[in-house]
Write a protein that holds these residues in place. Sequence first.
Motif, PDB file in Angstrom:
ATOM      1  N   VAL A 117       0.837  -1.206   0.000  1.00  0.00           N
ATOM      2  CA  VAL A 117       0.000   0.000   0.000  1.00  0.00           C
ATOM      3  C   VAL A 117       0.872   1.256   0.000  1.00  0.00           C
ATOM      4  O   VAL A 117       0.576   2.225  -0.715  1.00  0.00           O
ATOM      5  N   GLU A 118       1.943   1.239   0.783  1.00  0.00           N
ATOM      6  CA  GLU A 118       2.843   2.403   0.802  1.00  0.00           C
ATOM      7  C   GLU A 118       3.481   2.614  -0.563  1.00  0.00           C
ATOM      8  O   GLU A 118       3.620   3.756  -1.019  1.00  0.00           O
ATOM      9  N   LYS A 119       3.850   1.533  -1.234  1.00  0.00           N
ATOM     10  CA  LYS A 119       4.436   1.663  -2.571  1.00  0.00           C
ATOM     11  C   LYS A 119       3.397   2.172  -3.571  1.00  0.00           C
ATOM     12  O   LYS A 119       3.729   2.940  -4.474  1.00  0.00           O
ATOM     13  N   LEU A 120       2.150   1.749  -3.410  1.00  0.00           N
ATOM     14  CA  LEU A 120       1.095   2.255  -4.283  1.00  0.00           C
ATOM     15  C   LEU A 120       0.905   3.760  -4.096  1.00  0.00           C
ATOM     16  O   LEU A 120       0.701   4.494  -5.061  1.00  0.00           O
ATOM     17  N   GLN A 121       0.966   4.212  -2.860  1.00  0.00           N
ATOM     18  CA  GLN A 121       0.818   5.648  -2.597  1.00  0.00           C
ATOM     19  C   GLN A 121       1.983   6.437  -3.182  1.00  0.00           C
ATOM     20  O   GLN A 121       1.798   7.507  -3.748  1.00  0.00           O
ATOM     21  N   ASP A 122       3.188   5.912  -3.028  1.00  0.00           N
ATOM     22  CA  ASP A 122       4.377   6.618  -3.506  1.00  0.00           C
ATOM     23  C   ASP A 122       4.475   6.628  -5.028  1.00  0.00           C
ATOM     24  O   ASP A 122       4.997   7.566  -5.619  1.00  0.00           O
ATOM     25  N   ALA A 123       3.956   5.591  -5.682  1.00  0.00           N
ATOM     26  CA  ALA A 123       4.116   5.464  -7.132  1.00  0.00           C
ATOM     27  C   ALA A 123       3.118   6.299  -7.922  1.00  0.00           C
ATOM     28  O   ALA A 123       3.218   6.388  -9.133  1.00  0.00           O
ATOM     29  N   ASP A 124       2.163   6.892  -7.257  1.00  0.00           N
ATOM     30  CA  ASP A 124       1.155   7.710  -7.941  1.00  0.00           C
ATOM     31  C   ASP A 124       0.406   6.933  -9.022  1.00  0.00           C
ATOM     32  O   ASP A 124       0.141   7.447 -10.094  1.00  0.00           O
ATOM     33  N   ASP A 136      -8.660   2.261 -11.441  1.00  0.00           N
ATOM     34  CA  ASP A 136      -8.738   3.083 -10.228  1.00  0.00           C
ATOM     35  C   ASP A 136      -8.114   2.317  -9.061  1.00  0.00           C
ATOM     36  O   ASP A 136      -8.726   1.411  -8.507  1.00  0.00           O
ATOM     37  N   ALA A 137      -6.906   2.700  -8.693  1.00  0.00           N
ATOM     38  CA  ALA A 137      -6.203   2.018  -7.606  1.00  0.00           C
ATOM     39  C   ALA A 137      -6.262   2.838  -6.316  1.00  0.00           C
ATOM     40  O   ALA A 137      -5.432   2.680  -5.428  1.00  0.00           O
ATOM     41  N   SER A 138      -7.270   3.705  -6.216  1.00  0.00           N
ATOM     42  CA  SER A 138      -7.371   4.545  -5.021  1.00  0.00           C
ATOM     43  C   SER A 138      -8.024   3.812  -3.859  1.00  0.00           C
ATOM     44  O   SER A 138      -7.960   4.264  -2.720  1.00  0.00           O
TER      45      SER A 138
END
Length: 155
Positions: free
Chosen positions: A48-55, A79-81
């Motif tokens: 999840v942290e990598k998803l947030q950082d990767a935009d 949509d990966a939000s």
Amino acid sequence: MEDNVSTKVTQYEKFVNEVLRKDLQKVLERRDDIYKQLADYLQLKTTVEKLQDADVIKEGLKTKIDLGCNFYVQANIPDASRIYILVGFGFFVEFTLPEALKFIDKKVQQLTSQSEKLSKDSAQIKANIKLVYEGLRELQNLQKDVVDERDRPVW
């Protein structure tokens, strides 16, 4: 008198082998299950942290999904939000990424406290087993000539 001591020794040995050792095994298996869940949640947190950082929220996400038996297919997630997390009893809850991180942190704390409790329980059961063995040694008037490898100091 000797017959009475022999009967008591047999009863205590049966108690150790049939009750205490099985209880210890159950506690250790439960603790191992909790450690596995803890590792899964920590891995999810990293993802999840990598998803947030990767935009990838704006662009979407391309990935491979395992359908089973190592058979992978390509997937496009527009949509990966939001993600779904298994919260227990077969229920999934939809979370935004920040909400998911908060949930994961709370779940990790809960699992850590459960694993600590189970570790204490296993130590208590091991102490009870040792206590019964010491009682058996005294009951049989045995000397502690043999040094057990588990009794040696760690440092």
